[in-house]
Design an enzyme around this catalytic site. Structure first.
Site, PDB file in Angstrom:
ATOM      1  N   ASP A 178       0.853  -1.398   0.148  1.00 47.75           N
ATOM      2  CA  ASP A 178       0.000  -0.061  -0.174  1.00 47.75           C
ATOM      3  C   ASP A 178       0.748   1.251   0.131  1.00 47.75           C
ATOM      4  OD1 ASP A 178      -2.154  -1.554   0.165  1.00 47.75           O
ATOM      5  OD2 ASP A 178      -2.754  -1.022   2.351  1.00 47.75           O
TER       6      ASP A 178
ATOM      7  N   TYR B 228       3.207  -8.697   9.144  1.00 50.92           N
ATOM      8  CA  TYR B 228       3.545  -7.203   9.058  1.00 50.92           C
ATOM      9  C   TYR B 228       3.091  -6.829  10.683  1.00 50.92           C
ATOM     10  CZ  TYR B 228       1.569  -7.513   4.334  1.00 50.92           C
ATOM     11  OH  TYR B 228       1.322  -7.701   3.356  1.00 50.92           O
TER      12      TYR B 228
ATOM     13  N   ASP C  95      -7.599   3.137   5.506  1.00 48.55           N
ATOM     14  CA  ASP C  95      -6.375   3.695   6.157  1.00 48.55           C
ATOM     15  C   ASP C  95      -6.424   5.252   6.455  1.00 48.55           C
ATOM     16  OD1 ASP C  95      -5.554   5.086   3.708  1.00 48.55           O
ATOM     17  OD2 ASP C  95      -4.295   3.278   3.153  1.00 48.55           O
TER      18      ASP C  95
ATOM     19  N   ARG D   9      -5.727  -3.788   5.912  1.00 47.35           N
ATOM     20  CA  ARG D   9      -6.742  -2.633   6.170  1.00 47.35           C
ATOM     21  C   ARG D   9      -8.316  -3.308   6.447  1.00 47.35           C
ATOM     22  NH1 ARG D   9      -6.707   0.683   0.750  1.00 47.35           N
ATOM     23  NH2 ARG D   9      -5.494  -1.289  -0.075  1.00 47.35           N
TER      24      ARG D   9
END
Length: 279
Positions: free
Chosen positions: A17, A44, A58, A155
């Site tokens: 992203d 992550y 986000d 997300r």
């Protein structure tokens, strides 16, 4: 990387992203052919902010809902985290790189031609969600470590967790710490790559660096010649009982020089291999 390496043929092992940082495996030249054989799995470290809902899921997006939630507790959140582990279905963000009818969702979303409800659900696998930190406030934030399979949208996890809690949430930070066999500690920043190039000390990893989990087949001189000419090679007897998880083989010559990857297929009663040479 094309500019830095003066190399047109560049590929990568999965998009990040725009707001995210972290590991992005990059292949150079003919090694781009090998990206699809890299091992699965990504990890992550994510920061989730509660009380805000955005159109991109986000913090960079347009705020759709702003509801301070100073009374939200970590105990409440912990009740819902198990529902995000294992094989689950999730709806990717409307602003994502997924293609629908040959068009990127983010292009359709920017033109107002698609909403979140129009985005098809998909099955993903999340193997771990571990809490790293909890910060109270009007818009409390939760730091988590997430290990997952390819195609998972962090997300979406933030958005869906906020919906379950009734306060809304959005992703406010994301670092990919692991991707397809490579971790953050062994990665380079673009600035570091540029500096190493200036000092003529950049060393690109061997094409098979990320493929050592694949079984190796060593070919003799005649087999090497035929394999490199595009001829299928019968599988050696010691590989006759390969399971479904070993449908790819790493091919080497007698001196253990890497040649490429072969895919095991059935040809009548005799298993053979389909070639994916590096050169």
């Amino acid at each position: 990387m094309r500019k830095l390496l003066k190399q047109k043929k560049i590929g990568h092992g999965g998009t990040l992203d725009p707001m995210a940082t972290g590991v992005l495996p990059i292949a150079v030249g003919n090694a781009t052919r090998l990206l699809r054989f890299l091992p699965e799995g990504k990890a992550y470290e994510a920061k989730i902010r509660f009380g805000l809902v955005t159109n991109t899921d986000d913090i960079t997006g347009e705020v759709l809902s702003d509801r301070p939630c100073p009374t939200l507790t970590l105990t409440e959140i912990q009740k819902f985290l198990p529902s995000f582990q294992g094989k689950i279905t999730q709806r990717p963000p409307a602003f994502s790189a997924i293609q629908v009818n040959g068009k990127r969702l983010y292009d359709l979303a920017r033109r107002g031609e698609i909403t979140l409800d129009d985005v098809p659900m998909r099955e993903v696998e999340i193997t771990e969600i571990r809490i790293l930190n909890w910060a109270e406030g009007d818009y409390p934030e939760l730091d988590v470590a997430i290990a997952c399979g390819s195609g998972t949208y962090i997300r979406s996890i933030a958005r869906d967790l906020g919906e379950k809690l009734g306060c809304g949430a959005t992703l406010s930070g994301l670092v990919r710490t692991y991707s397809n066999g490579f971790d953050l500690d062994s990665s380079l920043t673009f600035d570091q790559v540029e500096e190493l190039l200036r000092s003529h000390s950049l060393e690109v990893l061997a094409p098979d660096h990320g493929l050592h989990f694949l079984p190796v087949v060593s070919l003799n001189e005649d087999e090497t010649k035929r394999w490199c000419m595009g001829q299928a090679i019968a599988i050696p007897d010691n590989f006759s009982n390969l399971g479904a998880e070993n449908i790819y083989l790493r091919m080497c010559d007698q001196s253990q020089n890497f040649l490429g990857v072969s895919e095991v297929v059935e040809a009548g009663m005799q298993p053979i291999v389909v070639l994916h040479p590096i050169n």
